[in-house]
Structures are given as structure tokens and as C-alpha cells.
Enzyme design. Sequence first.
Site, PDB file in Angstrom:
ATOM      1  N   GLU A  42      -5.572  -2.004   3.885  1.00 16.68           N
ATOM      2  CA  GLU A  42      -4.326  -1.651   4.231  1.00 16.68           C
ATOM      3  C   GLU A  42      -4.673   0.074   4.994  1.00 16.68           C
ATOM      4  O   GLU A  42      -4.289   0.413   3.977  1.00 16.68           O
ATOM      5  CB  GLU A  42      -3.020  -2.032   3.979  1.00 16.68           C
ATOM      6  CG  GLU A  42      -1.545  -1.342   4.033  1.00 16.68           C
ATOM      7  CD  GLU A  42      -0.647  -1.890   2.685  1.00 16.68           C
ATOM      8  OE1 GLU A  42       0.787  -1.854   3.108  1.00 16.68           O
ATOM      9  OE2 GLU A  42      -1.164  -2.340   2.360  1.00 16.68           O
ATOM     10  N   LYS A 109       3.025  -5.869  10.187  1.00 15.85           N
ATOM     11  CA  LYS A 109       4.227  -6.057   8.511  1.00 15.85           C
ATOM     12  C   LYS A 109       5.545  -6.260   8.744  1.00 15.85           C
ATOM     13  O   LYS A 109       5.842  -6.006   9.125  1.00 15.85           O
ATOM     14  CB  LYS A 109       3.835  -5.197   7.627  1.00 15.85           C
ATOM     15  CG  LYS A 109       3.753  -5.587   6.075  1.00 15.85           C
ATOM     16  CD  LYS A 109       3.263  -4.242   5.230  1.00 15.85           C
ATOM     17  CE  LYS A 109       3.722  -4.620   3.822  1.00 15.85           C
ATOM     18  NZ  LYS A 109       3.456  -3.705   2.694  1.00 15.85           N
ATOM     19  N   CYS A 145      -0.060  -7.261   2.326  1.00 12.05           N
ATOM     20  CA  CYS A 145      -0.240  -6.763   0.788  1.00 12.05           C
ATOM     21  C   CYS A 145       1.075  -7.086   0.891  1.00 12.05           C
ATOM     22  O   CYS A 145       1.076  -8.732   0.672  1.00 12.05           O
ATOM     23  CB  CYS A 145       0.060  -5.361   1.382  1.00 12.05           C
ATOM     24  SG  CYS A 145       0.068  -4.853  -0.717  1.00 12.05           S
TER      25      CYS A 145
END
Length: 551
Positions: A42, A109, A145
Site C-alpha cells: 500500500e 480504497k 488493506c
Amino acid sequence: MKIAVAQTNFLVGNIAANVSSIIKAAETARDELGAEIIVFPELTITGYPAEDLLLRADFIAAANNAVYQLADAVDGIALVLGFPELDGDKLYNSAVVLQGGVTLACYRKRALPNYGVFDEQRYFAAGNQPCVFEFNGTFIGLTICEDVWRPGIIDDNKQAGAELLLTLNASPFHSGKIHEREGIVCSQVKAAQLPLIYVNQVGGQDELIFDGASFVVNQQGDVVFRAAEFKEQISVIEFDDNQVKPSACAPLYEEVSSDYQALVLGIKDYVRKNGFQGALLGLSGGIDSALVLALAVDALGADKVEAVLMPSRYTQDMSNEDAILEAEALGVKYHTIPIEPAVAAFNNMLTELFAGTAKDTTDDCMDAGARAMQGAIAAENIQARCRGVILMAISNKQGKLLLTTGNKSEMSVGYATLYGDMAGGFAPIKDVPKLLVYQLAKYRNSLSPVIPERVITRPPSAELAPDQVDADSLPPYEILDPILERYVELDQSAEDIIAAGYSPEHVVRAISLVDRNEYKRRQSPPGIRITPRAFGRDRRYPITSGYRGIK
């Protein structure tokens, strides 16, 4: 299809160096491992967490320009990496797929964590769509994540046509975190029947440790590959007809030994990334400084570590003897600088001011016991601060990082001296409870005996007064540490802790000390986080507060 997992250690903020590392890793994966895709962690470009660097327009512009540079930098392999994507006035935590100068896909994200050590909603806007791209006939979904911790996002990718999922991560370490991490991901993958590659960052970043331990889960929800903990590693995962081929699995987290490795990595990266010439510490002959010395040597090498013995009139002979044995066992250069001349000088300077006071205080509202206690504390603190001045002088002169040696139990209850034993640049065991200190020392001795047995078995003492031991004023650590865990990490009330079987006297004493020492913790150096809730990033309490855990 061969996909490379790039478990890499980036330097936050050094975009040029990170780009060079990305190119080198991609070329290695292509030329030596035959990979067709390489997946990075990330926010690869900036490192994670970049914190308020993400509020700088020049920093974001440089990060976005680096993505365009990378698009043309490597041929023959596709790159999947993270970057802060600026779109108008919104910033996204994004993942991009680059191949041959072309952007194949870009994902934003969707789940932005804003708890514990995470503060992503301060910086990023959330995406709202899954992202699936085609590569050599396979449809691949992207997540980042927290996405795979939230129910529904993996399912959204499958419904969008994904046959395989890549997830880019910067998941920080704490004791046992990997069990929780794999458990959550495996259960979601099993439900969706969608194989997943989980790529995690590795390395130390200020207080945080990223443990790597990247892994691959097949569509049945079984881990079929796991990278090593705490090490950079590029691995290749093979797929045949969208079925992942099992590969080597590194050992899963082991209590104590993995914690020790995390602390070693934290020291190593803090010193290396901040450009220090090495490290030094005060070596007392006690368990805490003995452990920190061993950690520092394992992190940096004996030639980069220096120890200073600073005995006072209260230091026992066996403390000096044991400190020398520790330094010699680890091959560390050491010096002995008695502090009595400095203590005497300070006392002489203060004689006139303290004249006529009862045990160094003139507060007539105190009873005799309180006056004596405050006077004793003032005298003890002078000793600790003399040591701090000596150590900081050596640190400044040599360009070495001064490591403090206080543990979490001491920091919780304020058993540390501001500008004394708290003086320093980094606190390696700041988040290590006292009982774990002993376990870590025993573990290190199982590798090679470097800490004398009596250091582990003798009662702990600050040695700032005659015959002083910690148990004179604190509950035994076997009682204190569980109380602190319940109050500090689990937010249990005094009533709850007492109901769990702890004596009211011990609970009241411990909680009172925790509540009134926030001002000290706020002024302490940064330290390595290894528990689920550390002081600082995790537990942020006001200094000025009318709240007390004891009613």
C-alpha cells in the site's frame, strides 16, 4: 501466470529512492523469477504512513509524477503499486496497474480505517467502486488493506467478474496480529471462493513495525504461501487455470521470539533511516538495560553500540559486575563514569536554596511522611538527571542515538524521571510490559548466554536509595501488569478489575498512578509498538483532565 509478491521496506517521504527500489525489484522479478506481474504494498510511492506529508501539494505532485515515470520505466512486467492519487480537490489512497507505458487500471480504497494507529479519513476520500482488470485472459480484482477486513468488498469484486484478488497492505505489527489477519482474510476468501494474494509492507517506521508475513490464500480459504516475518523478500506465486500452486510457508508468529525480532527491526530501521552513527545507552546491571543492549547489538552489530556505566553511592557491586559481564559478552565498548561528583556539585549549588526546608520541601500543608517522600524523590531525580546529561553529551558528540531503557509498566505508572532516565531519542521497550521483559531476556539467552542469570532473578531496583526495590512502592509485577493491561489496553473500569479478583488496594494504587502521569508519557521519546494498544498513537489522553479512574 507468475505473480511476484514484493514484500519491501520503503522510506517514508523519499519518493526518488522508493521509485528506484520499485524498478530494481521489478527487474529482479522479471529477469530472475520470470514473473509477469509484481505486486507492491500500500502507498508504495510515498511509504506508509506518510501522515501530514499528504497535506503538502508539492509532495502529492511529486508522488503522482513518479507514477508517470514508472509507467515507462520497466518493460516486460506489469506493476501493481500504491500511491496517493489526486483528482481535483480530492485525494485517494489508490492502487494502479502499469504495463508498457499504459495504465491498465486504477482503484481507490473504499474502507478507510480511522481507529487505533490509523487516521486515513484525515487525508483521503473513500472510493465507491470495485476495480477488475483483465490480464492475459484472467480477470483480477484490486483491494487495499482495510477493504478485506470489511464484509462485502470481496464479494463486490467477485460479482464484478474477478477470478483472483490482489490486496496491497501496510498492516502494522502487534503481538499475535498475524493470527487475526489471516483468520479474517481466510474466512472471507472461503465464503467468496476467490483466491487472494496479500502483500504486506515490512520495516520500521517511527513507532510502527510492519512485519511482512505476506501470504496467499486459495479459493478454499487455506494459506498456501507465507513470506518470512520482518524480512524483505520477493517471491513468485504460480497460477494454473486460476488455481494457485502451493508454495513454501514460513513459520507463523511465535510469541516472544517474534516480539524480539520486531524490536530488533524497529531499532535497526530507526537508526538506519534517520542517519545515526550507531546507538548508546546507560547500562545499569538491571534487566531492562541488559535487554536493550542485547536488542541494539542484534540490530546494529557490536561495533555500532556503546554502553556507559554510571554508578552512584547506592549502586551495588554486583550491578557493576553484571553490567561489565553483559558488555563483554556482547563485545560492546563500554565506559565507567561515576556520577557522585556531579551529584555533589548539584547539591552544593542547591544548598542555600534548600536551607531550612524539611527534606527539601517547604510545603507546610504536607505531613511529615509526604515531606520526606518529596525530598527523597528530589534527591533521586538529581541522580537520574546527572546520568541523562552525561548520556546526552556523549550522544551529541558521537552522533549516536541514545536509547532509553524504560518499559511499559514503568511508563504506565510514571516510574521514570523526566530529563533523567527518560532523556534520549528512542525508547525500544516503551511498549514492553515488565513480565515480557523477563521473557524476552530468557529468549535471548536461549540463543547465546549474554545476560547473567542473577540479573533475571534478583528483585528489580532503580538503585537511587539504600536497599531500594520496586516492590517497596508498587504491587508485584505479576499483579501490576495484568491490572495495567486491563486498564490501559482494554479500558476496563476499576470496578471491573476488582471484580476479576484483584485487590482494591492494588487496583487503586495502579490506576491512580496511570491517571496522574500522562504528562510524563507525552514527553517521552517515541518507542516501538508491539501491543494492541500503545501509549501515543493508540491511546491519546488529555494531560489536563478532571477524569479519574478511581471515583
